[in-house]
Design a protein around this motif. Structure first.
Motif, PDB file in Angstrom:
ATOM      1  N   PRO A 292       0.823  -1.216   0.000  1.00 11.09           N
ATOM      2  CA  PRO A 292       0.000   0.000   0.000  1.00 11.09           C
ATOM      3  C   PRO A 292       0.854   1.264   0.000  1.00 11.09           C
ATOM      4  O   PRO A 292       1.932   1.303   0.608  1.00 11.09           O
ATOM      5  N   LEU A 293       0.354   2.292  -0.690  1.00 11.78           N
ATOM      6  CA  LEU A 293       1.079   3.558  -0.830  1.00 11.78           C
ATOM      7  C   LEU A 293       0.359   4.649  -0.034  1.00 11.78           C
ATOM      8  O   LEU A 293      -0.827   4.906  -0.247  1.00 11.78           O
TER       9      LEU A 293
ATOM     10  N   ASN B  66       4.320   1.552   2.022  1.00 11.97           N
ATOM     11  CA  ASN B  66       5.246   2.528   1.439  1.00 11.97           C
ATOM     12  C   ASN B  66       4.741   3.941   1.746  1.00 11.97           C
ATOM     13  O   ASN B  66       3.529   4.195   1.668  1.00 11.97           O
ATOM     14  N   PHE B  67       5.655   4.854   2.031  1.00 12.86           N
ATOM     15  CA  PHE B  67       5.281   6.216   2.407  1.00 12.86           C
ATOM     16  C   PHE B  67       6.049   7.239   1.566  1.00 12.86           C
ATOM     17  O   PHE B  67       7.238   7.068   1.295  1.00 12.86           O
ATOM     18  N   ILE B  68       5.338   8.295   1.175  1.00 12.21           N
ATOM     19  CA  ILE B  68       5.968   9.402   0.462  1.00 12.21           C
ATOM     20  C   ILE B  68       5.586  10.704   1.160  1.00 12.21           C
ATOM     21  O   ILE B  68       4.400  11.052   1.249  1.00 12.21           O
ATOM     22  N   GLY B  69       6.593  11.416   1.670  1.00 11.02           N
ATOM     23  CA  GLY B  69       6.367  12.731   2.246  1.00 11.02           C
ATOM     24  C   GLY B  69       6.492  13.782   1.151  1.00 11.02           C
ATOM     25  O   GLY B  69       7.448  13.759   0.371  1.00 11.02           O
TER      26      GLY B  69
ATOM     27  N   GLU C 165      -1.221   8.089 -10.460  1.00 12.14           N
ATOM     28  CA  GLU C 165      -2.299   7.617 -11.333  1.00 12.14           C
ATOM     29  C   GLU C 165      -3.585   7.416 -10.550  1.00 12.14           C
ATOM     30  O   GLU C 165      -3.594   7.368  -9.316  1.00 12.14           O
ATOM     31  N   LYS C 166      -4.653   7.247 -11.265  1.00 11.67           N
ATOM     32  CA  LYS C 166      -5.948   6.904 -10.678  1.00 11.67           C
ATOM     33  C   LYS C 166      -5.801   5.614  -9.865  1.00 11.67           C
ATOM     34  O   LYS C 166      -5.210   4.645 -10.333  1.00 11.67           O
ATOM     35  N   ASP C 167      -6.302   5.634  -8.648  1.00 14.45           N
ATOM     36  CA  ASP C 167      -6.293   4.464  -7.754  1.00 14.45           C
ATOM     37  C   ASP C 167      -4.898   4.038  -7.303  1.00 14.45           C
ATOM     38  O   ASP C 167      -4.729   2.942  -6.761  1.00 14.45           O
ATOM     39  N   GLU C 168      -3.898   4.882  -7.485  1.00 11.05           N
ATOM     40  CA  GLU C 168      -2.541   4.480  -7.107  1.00 11.05           C
ATOM     41  C   GLU C 168      -2.281   4.625  -5.612  1.00 11.05           C
ATOM     42  O   GLU C 168      -1.436   3.923  -5.041  1.00 11.05           O
ATOM     43  N   VAL C 169      -3.004   5.526  -4.955  1.00  6.16           N
ATOM     44  CA  VAL C 169      -2.745   5.857  -3.548  1.00  6.16           C
ATOM     45  C   VAL C 169      -3.792   5.206  -2.642  1.00  6.16           C
ATOM     46  O   VAL C 169      -4.990   5.237  -2.936  1.00  6.16           O
ATOM     47  N   ASP C 170      -3.329   4.642  -1.537  1.00  4.50           N
ATOM     48  CA  ASP C 170      -4.222   3.973  -0.596  1.00  4.50           C
ATOM     49  C   ASP C 170      -4.702   4.882   0.531  1.00  4.50           C
ATOM     50  O   ASP C 170      -5.790   4.689   1.069  1.00  4.50           O
TER      51      ASP C 170
ATOM     52  N   LYS D  96      -9.262  12.733  -4.723  1.00  3.05           N
ATOM     53  CA  LYS D  96     -10.167  11.691  -5.203  1.00  3.05           C
ATOM     54  C   LYS D  96      -9.652  11.042  -6.481  1.00  3.05           C
ATOM     55  O   LYS D  96      -9.825   9.840  -6.707  1.00  3.05           O
ATOM     56  N   LYS D  97      -8.972  11.832  -7.309  1.00  2.85           N
ATOM     57  CA  LYS D  97      -8.450  11.310  -8.581  1.00  2.85           C
ATOM     58  C   LYS D  97      -7.402  10.222  -8.362  1.00  2.85           C
ATOM     59  O   LYS D  97      -7.270   9.312  -9.187  1.00  2.85           O
ATOM     60  N   ILE D  98      -6.643  10.321  -7.284  1.00  2.00           N
ATOM     61  CA  ILE D  98      -5.519   9.407  -7.108  1.00  2.00           C
ATOM     62  C   ILE D  98      -5.765   8.331  -6.049  1.00  2.00           C
ATOM     63  O   ILE D  98      -5.055   7.333  -6.002  1.00  2.00           O
ATOM     64  N   LEU D  99      -6.783   8.539  -5.202  1.00  2.00           N
ATOM     65  CA  LEU D  99      -7.082   7.586  -4.135  1.00  2.00           C
ATOM     66  C   LEU D  99      -7.889   6.399  -4.646  1.00  2.00           C
ATOM     67  O   LEU D  99      -8.727   6.536  -5.540  1.00  2.00           O
ATOM     68  N   LYS D 100      -7.654   5.255  -4.035  1.00  3.58           N
ATOM     69  CA  LYS D 100      -8.509   4.109  -4.288  1.00  3.58           C
ATOM     70  C   LYS D 100      -9.914   4.402  -3.776  1.00  3.58           C
ATOM     71  O   LYS D 100     -10.108   5.312  -2.965  1.00  3.58           O
ATOM     72  N   LYS D 101     -10.866   3.635  -4.198  1.00  5.44           N
ATOM     73  CA  LYS D 101     -12.270   3.917  -3.899  1.00  5.44           C
ATOM     74  C   LYS D 101     -12.526   4.129  -2.413  1.00  5.44           C
ATOM     75  O   LYS D 101     -13.239   5.056  -2.023  1.00  5.44           O
ATOM     76  N   ASP D 102     -11.984   3.283  -1.573  1.00  5.23           N
ATOM     77  CA  ASP D 102     -12.208   3.397  -0.135  1.00  5.23           C
ATOM     78  C   ASP D 102     -11.014   4.014   0.580  1.00  5.23           C
ATOM     79  O   ASP D 102     -10.840   3.846   1.790  1.00  5.23           O
TER      80      ASP D 102
END
Length: 225
Positions: A46-47, A70-73, A111-116, A146-152
């Motif tokens: 998970p990102l 995985n974490f990105i600051g 990308e779309k749905d790339e971030v958790d 919203k564009k980059i987060l997964k649905k939930d």
């Protein structure tokens, strides 16, 4: 600009866990968009993003606590997150990286749905009305998330600003977003269980300063509908 800042900027260019794209690169199909897991972290874990990460304490703290993620600051001030980037390298951490950019460009890098999951930690509340659109929970920003987060995908807001806390709660309720939990003083009510591991244990530099001055720390966990 101080010599220390210049030295940090220079060293950032050499650190393997720091990415500093130009605006042009961001707007022209950034090469890591959709590939952070495979190209940077070399796994499919998970990102999680921390927006406005400052010195990077929260990103590093979360990465230590959750090695399976995985974490990105992300911050525009590279001389600040140099501290977190250096700590991660010195401790051999491979699940945390740092991205220097403006938060307004966030959807150019993922990308779309790339971030958790997204953490927003102690952002400038932008209290003046003419700065409304710069608040990091303004509807325009929520649309970018919203564009980059997964649905939930979950968003966390941790702030010392009662103004931003109230503004965000009202906005979320008015738009019908899903508020999971909200509290106006996470340290003042020890019995309160926010349902978020290590919410009190991991602190940013500014959180420590604010708490020492007796300021209350607020928290909201929510999903964008």
């Amino acid at each position: 600009m101080g010599k220390n800042k210049l030295a940090r900027f220079a060293e950032n260019r050499t650190l393997p866990n720091v990415f500093q794209p130009t605006r042009e690169e961001a707007l022209n199909n950034f090469y890591l968009k959709g590939k952070w897991r495979s190209e940077v972290f070399k796994n499919q874990n998970p990102l999680v993003l921390e927006l406005g990460c400052g010195k990077g304490e929260y990103s590093v703290g979360l990465a230590k606590a959750f090695p399976e993620k995985n974490f990105i600051g992300i911050d525009i001030k590279g001389a600040r997150f140099w501290f977190g980037a250096k700590e991660a390298i010195n401790e051999g951490m491979t699940n945390v990286a740092f991205l220097r950019t403006q938060i307004e460009l966030i959807d150019c890098f993922f990308e779309k749905d790339e971030v958790d999951e997204i953490w927003i930690t102690f952002p400038d509340p932008q209290i003046k009305y003419r700065r409304t659109k710069h608040r990091m929970t303004h509807p325009d920003f929520l649309e970018r998330y919203k564009k980059i987060l997964k649905k939930d995908g979950m968003i966390h807001l941790k702030t010392d600003s009662e103004f931003l806390h109230g503004y965000t709660l009202g906005l979320l309720q008015g738009a019908g977003h899903d508020i999971i939990t909200a509290h106006h003083d996470i340290y003042g009510a020890p019995e309160y269980d926010p349902g978020t591991p290590l919410l009190r244990e991991i602190k940013t530099y500014y959180e420590g300063l604010f708490s020492a001055k007796g300021k209350t720390i607020t928290y909201i966990k929510f999903r964008i509908k």
